[in-house]
Structures are given as C-alpha cells and as structure tokens.
Design a protein around this motif. Structure first.
Motif, PDB file in Angstrom:
ATOM      1  N   PHE A  73       0.825  -1.278   0.256  1.00  0.00           N
ATOM      2  CA  PHE A  73      -0.394   0.166   0.105  1.00  0.00           C
ATOM      3  C   PHE A  73       1.222   1.238  -0.142  1.00  0.00           C
ATOM      4  O   PHE A  73       1.420   1.588   0.716  1.00  0.00           O
ATOM      5  CB  PHE A  73      -0.705   0.220   0.876  1.00  0.00           C
ATOM      6  CG  PHE A  73      -1.476   0.875   1.512  1.00  0.00           C
ATOM      7  CD1 PHE A  73      -2.137   1.837   0.362  1.00  0.00           C
ATOM      8  CD2 PHE A  73      -1.547   1.976   2.523  1.00  0.00           C
ATOM      9  CE1 PHE A  73      -3.284   3.334   0.417  1.00  0.00           C
ATOM     10  CE2 PHE A  73      -2.417   3.388   2.270  1.00  0.00           C
ATOM     11  CZ  PHE A  73      -3.499   3.495   1.771  1.00  0.00           C
ATOM     12  N   LYS A  74       0.380   2.357  -0.565  1.00  0.00           N
ATOM     13  CA  LYS A  74       0.961   3.615  -1.132  1.00  0.00           C
ATOM     14  C   LYS A  74       0.453   4.835  -1.347  1.00  0.00           C
ATOM     15  O   LYS A  74      -0.694   3.908  -2.540  1.00  0.00           O
ATOM     16  CB  LYS A  74       2.169   3.552  -2.119  1.00  0.00           C
ATOM     17  CG  LYS A  74       3.984   2.806  -2.301  1.00  0.00           C
ATOM     18  CD  LYS A  74       4.843   2.862  -3.310  1.00  0.00           C
ATOM     19  CE  LYS A  74       5.993   1.576  -3.167  1.00  0.00           C
ATOM     20  NZ  LYS A  74       6.908   1.628  -4.024  1.00  0.00           N
ATOM     21  N   PRO A  75       0.435   4.771  -0.565  1.00  0.00           N
ATOM     22  CA  PRO A  75      -1.178   6.487  -0.830  1.00  0.00           C
ATOM     23  C   PRO A  75      -1.465   6.804  -1.464  1.00  0.00           C
ATOM     24  O   PRO A  75      -2.181   7.442  -2.284  1.00  0.00           O
ATOM     25  CB  PRO A  75      -0.647   6.826   1.123  1.00  0.00           C
ATOM     26  CG  PRO A  75      -0.149   5.941   1.761  1.00  0.00           C
ATOM     27  CD  PRO A  75       0.445   5.284   1.120  1.00  0.00           C
ATOM     28  N   GLN A  76       0.277   7.271  -1.840  1.00  0.00           N
ATOM     29  CA  GLN A  76       0.255   8.505  -3.064  1.00  0.00           C
ATOM     30  C   GLN A  76      -0.210   7.705  -4.323  1.00  0.00           C
ATOM     31  O   GLN A  76      -0.426   8.566  -5.538  1.00  0.00           O
ATOM     32  CB  GLN A  76       1.396   9.167  -2.896  1.00  0.00           C
ATOM     33  CG  GLN A  76       1.690  10.388  -2.091  1.00  0.00           C
ATOM     34  CD  GLN A  76       2.658  10.869  -2.152  1.00  0.00           C
ATOM     35  OE1 GLN A  76       4.210  10.727  -2.481  1.00  0.00           O
ATOM     36  NE2 GLN A  76       2.496  12.900  -1.630  1.00  0.00           N
ATOM     37  N   ALA A  77      -0.113   7.094  -4.292  1.00  0.00           N
ATOM     38  CA  ALA A  77       0.348   6.393  -5.402  1.00  0.00           C
ATOM     39  C   ALA A  77      -1.197   5.438  -5.630  1.00  0.00           C
ATOM     40  O   ALA A  77      -1.567   5.865  -7.405  1.00  0.00           O
ATOM     41  CB  ALA A  77       0.298   5.106  -6.119  1.00  0.00           C
ATOM     42  N   GLU A  78      -1.211   4.873  -5.316  1.00  0.00           N
ATOM     43  CA  GLU A  78      -3.851   4.971  -5.201  1.00  0.00           C
ATOM     44  C   GLU A  78      -4.267   5.845  -5.293  1.00  0.00           C
ATOM     45  O   GLU A  78      -4.736   6.347  -6.204  1.00  0.00           O
ATOM     46  CB  GLU A  78      -3.725   4.272  -3.723  1.00  0.00           C
ATOM     47  CG  GLU A  78      -3.207   2.794  -3.445  1.00  0.00           C
ATOM     48  CD  GLU A  78      -3.697   1.817  -5.160  1.00  0.00           C
ATOM     49  OE1 GLU A  78      -4.509   1.807  -5.135  1.00  0.00           O
ATOM     50  OE2 GLU A  78      -2.602   1.033  -4.686  1.00  0.00           O
ATOM     51  N   GLN A  79      -3.820   7.540  -4.559  1.00  0.00           N
ATOM     52  CA  GLN A  79      -4.499   8.960  -4.996  1.00  0.00           C
ATOM     53  C   GLN A  79      -4.011   9.165  -6.332  1.00  0.00           C
ATOM     54  O   GLN A  79      -5.344   9.464  -7.380  1.00  0.00           O
ATOM     55  CB  GLN A  79      -3.429   9.689  -3.696  1.00  0.00           C
ATOM     56  CG  GLN A  79      -4.085   8.862  -2.165  1.00  0.00           C
ATOM     57  CD  GLN A  79      -3.061  10.603  -1.517  1.00  0.00           C
ATOM     58  OE1 GLN A  79      -2.490  11.294  -2.343  1.00  0.00           O
ATOM     59  NE2 GLN A  79      -4.085  10.678  -0.368  1.00  0.00           N
ATOM     60  N   LYS A  80      -2.934   9.093  -7.263  1.00  0.00           N
ATOM     61  CA  LYS A  80      -2.655   9.540  -8.268  1.00  0.00           C
ATOM     62  C   LYS A  80      -3.356   8.835  -9.232  1.00  0.00           C
ATOM     63  O   LYS A  80      -3.843   8.496 -10.509  1.00  0.00           O
ATOM     64  CB  LYS A  80      -1.168   9.052  -8.488  1.00  0.00           C
ATOM     65  CG  LYS A  80      -0.467  10.050  -9.466  1.00  0.00           C
ATOM     66  CD  LYS A  80       0.744   9.920  -9.795  1.00  0.00           C
ATOM     67  CE  LYS A  80       0.982  10.682 -11.140  1.00  0.00           C
ATOM     68  NZ  LYS A  80       2.610  10.098 -11.376  1.00  0.00           N
ATOM     69  N   ALA A  81      -3.525   7.352  -8.515  1.00  0.00           N
ATOM     70  CA  ALA A  81      -3.817   6.374 -10.036  1.00  0.00           C
ATOM     71  C   ALA A  81      -5.513   6.882  -9.725  1.00  0.00           C
ATOM     72  O   ALA A  81      -6.639   6.811 -11.111  1.00  0.00           O
ATOM     73  CB  ALA A  81      -4.457   5.277  -9.103  1.00  0.00           C
ATOM     74  N   CYS A  82      -6.764   7.061  -9.199  1.00  0.00           N
ATOM     75  CA  CYS A  82      -7.845   7.578  -8.679  1.00  0.00           C
ATOM     76  C   CYS A  82      -7.893   9.054  -9.656  1.00  0.00           C
ATOM     77  O   CYS A  82      -8.542   9.082 -10.446  1.00  0.00           O
ATOM     78  CB  CYS A  82      -8.046   8.104  -7.349  1.00  0.00           C
ATOM     79  SG  CYS A  82      -8.032   7.152  -6.445  1.00  0.00           S
ATOM     80  N   ASN A  83      -6.667   9.535  -9.468  1.00  0.00           N
ATOM     81  CA  ASN A  83      -6.523  11.049 -10.258  1.00  0.00           C
ATOM     82  C   ASN A  83      -7.175  11.145 -12.003  1.00  0.00           C
ATOM     83  O   ASN A  83      -7.247  11.471 -11.678  1.00  0.00           O
ATOM     84  CB  ASN A  83      -5.728  11.416  -9.995  1.00  0.00           C
ATOM     85  CG  ASN A  83      -5.342  13.070 -10.784  1.00  0.00           C
ATOM     86  OD1 ASN A  83      -6.271  13.735 -10.989  1.00  0.00           O
ATOM     87  ND2 ASN A  83      -3.873  13.428 -11.655  1.00  0.00           N
ATOM     88  N   LEU A  84      -5.989   9.676 -12.160  1.00  0.00           N
ATOM     89  CA  LEU A  84      -5.486   9.110 -13.489  1.00  0.00           C
ATOM     90  C   LEU A  84      -6.978   9.070 -13.855  1.00  0.00           C
ATOM     91  O   LEU A  84      -7.400   8.497 -15.172  1.00  0.00           O
ATOM     92  CB  LEU A  84      -4.587   8.610 -14.073  1.00  0.00           C
ATOM     93  CG  LEU A  84      -3.509   9.127 -13.861  1.00  0.00           C
ATOM     94  CD1 LEU A  84      -2.076   7.847 -13.477  1.00  0.00           C
ATOM     95  CD2 LEU A  84      -3.383   9.928 -14.385  1.00  0.00           C
ATOM     96  N   LYS A  85      -8.204   8.409 -13.368  1.00  0.00           N
ATOM     97  CA  LYS A  85      -9.058   8.002 -13.730  1.00  0.00           C
ATOM     98  C   LYS A  85     -10.240   9.037 -13.406  1.00  0.00           C
ATOM     99  O   LYS A  85     -11.389   8.692 -12.651  1.00  0.00           O
ATOM    100  CB  LYS A  85      -9.783   6.655 -12.823  1.00  0.00           C
ATOM    101  CG  LYS A  85      -8.975   5.471 -12.626  1.00  0.00           C
ATOM    102  CD  LYS A  85      -9.227   4.151 -11.829  1.00  0.00           C
ATOM    103  CE  LYS A  85      -8.896   4.064 -10.599  1.00  0.00           C
ATOM    104  NZ  LYS A  85      -9.168   2.949 -10.137  1.00  0.00           N
TER     105      LYS A  85
END
Length: 262
Positions: A73-85
């Motif tokens: 779990f990497k919070p910023q990576a998950e947030q960035k993935a949501c941003n791209l969607k």
C-alpha cells in the motif's frame, strides 16, 4: 450577488471545517457565529463537522474502492491512480469531501490548538481530502486555485506566551504555507482566541464579536504574509550545547565544515 455599501458583490461559497468533540464548547460558539454571520451576509455555506460525521479514520486502504497494488500500500500511488481515472475510485466519504472542496471558493478551518497543530481528526481530514493529484502534484494538481483559506482556533495559553516561544510562527506556517499556499490557495490572516477556557464571558463575547466582524468582511480579508523566520531561528541553540550532545559522527561533520570555511 449581494449589496454591500451600495456595491453589488458576488456571494461566496464557504466551506467550514470544524473539529471539536463538544458542540457547546467556545470553539463551537465560534463556528456557530461564523455560519450565522456568513448566511446573514448572503453567502452560501457548507459544513464538515468532523466529529458529528465520525470522520475519525486516518488515511489508509479503506479510502479506496480498489487498490492498484494490494500487496504494498502506497497512499500517494493510489491517490494518483484515482486522479488518472477522473477522481473515481475513492470511497464515498472522501468523494463527498472532495465535492465540497471543489464547490467552495473559501475554506475556514475551526479547531482547538493541540500540541502546536490541529487535532488529529482534522489532520486525518487533511491527509485524506488534500490528496495527491487533487490538491497537489500530478494531473489536475491545481484544483484548489484560486480558493482562499483561513484558520480560526482557540488556545489554552495567553498570547504573550505563544508569541514568546514562537508558537504562532510555527502554527501559521504549518497551515497557511504548508497546507493552503502549498496547494495553490491564498491564506488569509488567522483568527485566534487565546486562553478560551480561562477568560470570562465578557472576553469571550468580545472574541465572538471580533470573529463576526472578520467574517462580515471576509471578501476583503488581508492575505497572510509568510514570515522568513525559520524554526531554527525561533529556537537558537548555543554552540557549546550542540557540542555537548554530539555523537562522534556529528563531531566529524562539524570539523569538516569548520575546515571548509577556513
């Protein structure tokens, strides 16, 4: 729009974020005064009462409907993935707060000062809602421009004490520069009610009147001017004190620096 001194001014959309467990506290009285004054002056208001909402969870895996990497779990990576969607993939709780932030043009944080900072529940809100790609960094990272932000808080100690130890400088830089300005917002001059638990009702009433006046003119509230003073300047430490606490590695580094200067 609303009319002020004969001039038509566009009404503001204000998000009030409140973090106190007791609605009848003086902090709660400030919140009530702010909301009532904003509405009386024609502004639109939305409120995130964090304790009432029970928004107590920290930033963790439950903020996301599906993880891109469940094994790590990497919070910023998950947030960035949501941003791209297009910000899809966040849990409903975070989505709702994102919508409030996007809706507002001014944000007011109201809280009691805990250990030179916001209470944990408000820190959790900032961690979860001011997410990467939404509030800063990456595609769409300027979402919070050109919004304004203001902090309004209560303290236990007197103003003279807070000023003397540099607490105001640290708290104001942390929130005005580290949160608002960092995400593209314009921080406004803070409001502080000192010694809220120890002053008498007359003094509390005066603070509420001050809060009312500030909110009545929130459209023209002055921008917070960041101080150049650093934390190390606030707490200057003597050279002999540093030496007394040095490790051998510290000593080597200091001697190398002294040699370089000469």
């Amino acid at each position: 729009q609303r009319r002020v001194h004969g001039i038509m001014i566009a009404k503001s959309k204000v998000l009030v974020v409140f973090a106190h467990a007791e609605p009848k506290s003086f902090c709660g009285a400030i919140k009530d005064t702010v909301i009532e004054t904003l509405k009386n002056n024609g502004h639109e208001v939305k409120v995130s009462d964090l304790h009432q909402m029970k928004m107590t969870l920290p930033l963790d895996k439950t903020d996301f409907e599906n993880l891109t990497n469940p094994a790590h779990f990497k919070p910023q990576a998950e947030q960035k993935a949501c941003n791209l969607k297009n910000f899809e993939g966040y849990c409903p709780e975070v989505k709702a707060e994102h919508e409030k932030v996007k809706w507002c043009d001014t944000m007011i944080l109201i809280f009691p000062l805990y250990w030179w900072s916001v209470p944990g529940i408000m820190k959790n809100w900032i961690d979860r809602v001011f997410s990467m790609g939404f509030a800063y960094g990456g595609q769409g990272g300027t979402t919070l421009k050109p919004r304004k932000g203001m902090i309004m808080y209560t303290t236990g100690g007197p103003k003279a004490y807070h000023v003397s130890i540099g607490m105001e400088t640290v708290v104001w830089k942390l929130l005005n520069d580290g949160v608002f300005r960092f995400t593209g917002m314009t921080p406004l001059e803070p409001f502080v009610a000192y010694q809220a638990a120890w002053i008498d009702d007359t003094q509390r009433k005066a603070y509420l009147q001050d809060a009312q006046k500030i909110v009545e003119s929130i459209d023209t509230r002055a921008e917070y001017q960041s101080t150049k003073q650093s934390f190390h300047q606030i707490y200057s430490v003597s050279y002999t004190h540093l030496r007394a606490h040095e490790t051998r590695e510290d000593l080597v580094c200091r001697l190398l620096l002294e040699k370089k200067k000469t």
